[in-house]
Write a protein that holds these residues in place. Structure first.
Motif, PDB file in Angstrom:
ATOM      1  N   LYS A 225     -62.261  52.582  59.712  1.00  0.00           N
ATOM      2  CA  LYS A 225     -61.349  53.610  60.226  1.00  0.00           C
ATOM      3  C   LYS A 225     -60.373  54.067  59.148  1.00  0.00           C
ATOM      4  N   ARG A 226     -59.857  53.145  58.356  1.00  0.00           N
ATOM      5  CA  ARG A 226     -58.935  53.496  57.274  1.00  0.00           C
ATOM      6  C   ARG A 226     -59.635  54.382  56.247  1.00  0.00           C
ATOM      7  N   GLN A 227     -60.883  54.020  55.917  1.00  0.00           N
ATOM      8  CA  GLN A 227     -61.616  54.817  54.938  1.00  0.00           C
ATOM      9  C   GLN A 227     -61.896  56.217  55.464  1.00  0.00           C
ATOM     10  N   ALA A 228     -62.173  56.319  56.796  1.00  0.00           N
ATOM     11  CA  ALA A 228     -62.405  57.648  57.382  1.00  0.00           C
ATOM     12  C   ALA A 228     -61.135  58.498  57.321  1.00  0.00           C
ATOM     13  N   LYS A 229     -59.978  57.866  57.572  1.00  0.00           N
ATOM     14  CA  LYS A 229     -58.719  58.617  57.480  1.00  0.00           C
ATOM     15  C   LYS A 229     -58.444  59.048  56.044  1.00  0.00           C
ATOM     16  N   ILE A 230     -58.760  58.171  55.093  1.00  0.00           N
ATOM     17  CA  ILE A 230     -58.542  58.521  53.688  1.00  0.00           C
ATOM     18  C   ILE A 230     -59.444  59.686  53.290  1.00  0.00           C
ATOM     19  N   ASP A 231     -60.672  59.686  53.757  1.00  0.00           N
ATOM     20  CA  ASP A 231     -61.589  60.773  53.447  1.00  0.00           C
ATOM     21  C   ASP A 231     -61.119  62.095  54.041  1.00  0.00           C
ATOM     22  N   ARG A 232     -60.450  62.031  55.206  1.00  0.00           N
ATOM     23  CA  ARG A 232     -59.932  63.267  55.809  1.00  0.00           C
ATOM     24  C   ARG A 232     -58.617  63.697  55.183  1.00  0.00           C
ATOM     25  N   GLY A 233     -58.066  62.892  54.306  1.00  0.00           N
ATOM     26  CA  GLY A 233     -56.836  63.244  53.631  1.00  0.00           C
ATOM     27  C   GLY A 233     -55.588  62.836  54.373  1.00  0.00           C
ATOM     28  N   GLU A 234     -55.684  61.988  55.352  1.00  0.00           N
ATOM     29  CA  GLU A 234     -54.527  61.556  56.106  1.00  0.00           C
ATOM     30  C   GLU A 234     -53.849  60.385  55.394  1.00  0.00           C
ATOM     31  N   GLU A 235     -52.533  60.258  55.666  1.00  0.00           N
ATOM     32  CA  GLU A 235     -51.798  59.162  55.074  1.00  0.00           C
ATOM     33  C   GLU A 235     -52.091  57.871  55.833  1.00  0.00           C
ATOM     34  N   VAL A 236     -52.301  56.815  55.073  1.00  0.00           N
ATOM     35  CA  VAL A 236     -52.651  55.515  55.657  1.00  0.00           C
ATOM     36  C   VAL A 236     -51.711  54.476  55.078  1.00  0.00           C
ATOM     37  N   LYS A 237     -51.193  53.621  55.957  1.00  0.00           N
ATOM     38  CA  LYS A 237     -50.340  52.545  55.478  1.00  0.00           C
ATOM     39  C   LYS A 237     -51.180  51.503  54.748  1.00  0.00           C
ATOM     40  N   GLN A 238     -50.534  50.847  53.826  1.00  0.00           N
ATOM     41  CA  GLN A 238     -51.240  49.844  53.046  1.00  0.00           C
ATOM     42  C   GLN A 238     -51.568  48.633  53.919  1.00  0.00           C
ATOM     43  N   LEU A 239     -52.810  48.174  53.806  1.00  0.00           N
ATOM     44  CA  LEU A 239     -53.264  47.032  54.600  1.00  0.00           C
ATOM     45  C   LEU A 239     -52.638  45.744  54.078  1.00  0.00           C
ATOM     46  N   ASP A 240     -52.047  44.996  54.994  1.00  0.00           N
ATOM     47  CA  ASP A 240     -51.361  43.759  54.622  1.00  0.00           C
ATOM     48  C   ASP A 240     -52.369  42.614  54.631  1.00  0.00           C
ATOM     49  N   ASP A 241     -52.805  42.195  53.456  1.00  0.00           N
ATOM     50  CA  ASP A 241     -53.758  41.089  53.319  1.00  0.00           C
ATOM     51  C   ASP A 241     -53.058  39.853  52.758  1.00  0.00           C
ATOM     52  N   ARG A 242     -52.012  39.448  53.429  1.00  0.00           N
ATOM     53  CA  ARG A 242     -51.278  38.276  52.953  1.00  0.00           C
ATOM     54  C   ARG A 242     -52.067  37.004  53.240  1.00  0.00           C
ATOM     55  N   SER A 243     -52.159  36.174  52.262  1.00  0.00           N
ATOM     56  CA  SER A 243     -52.847  34.892  52.429  1.00  0.00           C
ATOM     57  C   SER A 243     -51.824  33.826  52.809  1.00  0.00           C
ATOM     58  N   ARG A 244     -52.258  32.860  53.563  1.00  0.00           N
ATOM     59  CA  ARG A 244     -51.369  31.808  54.021  1.00  0.00           C
ATOM     60  C   ARG A 244     -51.227  30.740  52.938  1.00  0.00           C
ATOM     61  N   ASN A 245     -50.006  30.354  52.667  1.00  0.00           N
ATOM     62  CA  ASN A 245     -49.731  29.300  51.695  1.00  0.00           C
ATOM     63  C   ASN A 245     -49.500  27.990  52.441  1.00  0.00           C
ATOM     64  N   VAL A 246     -50.369  27.038  52.211  1.00  0.00           N
ATOM     65  CA  VAL A 246     -50.285  25.737  52.875  1.00  0.00           C
ATOM     66  C   VAL A 246     -49.760  24.722  51.877  1.00  0.00           C
ATOM     67  N   TRP A 247     -48.711  24.012  52.285  1.00  0.00           N
ATOM     68  CA  TRP A 247     -48.136  23.024  51.391  1.00  0.00           C
ATOM     69  C   TRP A 247     -49.010  21.793  51.358  1.00  0.00           C
ATOM     70  N   GLN A 248     -49.277  21.267  50.183  1.00  0.00           N
ATOM     71  CA  GLN A 248     -50.077  20.070  49.997  1.00  0.00           C
ATOM     72  C   GLN A 248     -49.346  19.120  49.061  1.00  0.00           C
ATOM     73  N   ARG A 249     -49.628  17.848  49.243  1.00  0.00           N
ATOM     74  CA  ARG A 249     -49.039  16.853  48.370  1.00  0.00           C
ATOM     75  C   ARG A 249     -49.706  16.884  47.002  1.00  0.00           C
TER      76      ARG A 249
END
Length: 275
Positions: A225-249
């Motif tokens: 869907k994001r790619q289709a909006k980009i192809d139509r020239g519409e503004e798209v918010k940046q996709l938040d691909d935050r990775s989870r940080n797990v604390w380890q010893r």
């Protein structure tokens, strides 16, 4: 004369009623009379609807219990570590009954997977046994038979199938048949528990896989869907691909011996300061 008149009268009545009798007989053939409900119910009940009554179980008396306990104390069990190929329990009983009185016999069947492989490779299809337990009515005879026959030829007829096979018997002191039953029951319960654990583990893995597949499909649809909006020239918010940080010893490098030596050295230095 009177007899002739009566005969003529009867013949005339039968001729006049002939037609009626023929009609009645035809109607009876077409539509026979059905038995009444009470008669049919009674006949069905007495023929096949009688439910067998269960016999009440007879309780054991004290004498029976004492007799069974005495027989158990007197009995002995012999372990058979190897069963010759294709030997059945009835053959074991036949070969050992000439030495002493035999009680119960239990032989362990071979693994079903192994039997399938043998059949697949063209081997014999008959079932084989791996090991077994033999109960003797007298433990003295059980011990004597196990000592006498162990590592000896089975014998019998000279051209018999088991003539040259060796007995592998061992007397089990203080071992009774109920111990074997309890052991088999515990093994069966452990096997069922293991199977249930494996099934639950496979179900959890399957559920996790299905969830990951659904999550991947959802993310693919969002990206499409994001790619289709980009192809139509519409503004798209940046996709938040935050990775989870797990604390380890932190990983401790070095073996336990080195750690033990380091602790011992610290203790020695502390004791030297004190004394």
């Amino acid at each position: 004369m009177i007899r002739q008149r009566h005969a003529q009268a009867n013949s005339s009545e039968s001729d006049s009623d002939g037609e009626h009798t023929q009609v009645k007989s035809g109607s009876e053939d077409e539509a026979p009379e059905e038995p009444s409900k009470e008669e049919s119910d009674d006949s069905d009940y007495f023929v096949g609807d009688i439910e067998p009554t269960e016999k009440p179980q007879k309780l054991l008396s004290e004498k029976d219990v004492e007799r069974a306990q005495k027989a158990e104390r007197k009995s002995g069990v012999v372990y058979m570590s190897r069963v010759p190929p294709y030997m059945k329990p009835i053959q074991v009983r036949h070969m050992l009954e000439k030495y002493a009185q035999i009680g119960r016999i239990y032989l362990v069947e071979e693994d079903e997977q192994r039997r399938k492989q043998r059949k697949k490779s063209g081997g014999n299809k008959r079932r084989q046994y791996v090991e077994g337990w033999i109960e003797f009515k007298n433990k003295k005879y059980a011990k004597a038979v196990a000592t006498m026959l162990n590592n000896t030829k089975m014998g019998g007829k000279r051209h018999s199938f088991y003539h040259d096979d060796l007995w592998n018997l061992r007397y089990l002191p203080k071992f009774k048949w109920r111990h074997l039953v309890e052991q088999l029951a515990s093994e069966r319960a452990a096997k069922e528990q293991k199977l249930q654990t494996e099934i639950s583990q496979s179900r959890r893995e399957l559920d996790a896989y299905v969830k990951s597949v659904e999550r991947a499909k959802k993310m693919n649809n969002i990206r499409a869907k994001r790619q289709a909006k980009i192809d139509r020239g519409e503004e798209v918010k940046q996709l938040d691909d935050r990775s989870r940080n797990v604390w380890q010893r932190d990983v401790v490098h070095g073996s336990a011996d080195s750690k033990r030596r380091r602790v011992q050295g610290n203790m020695d230095s502390v004791l030297s300061k004190i004394f």
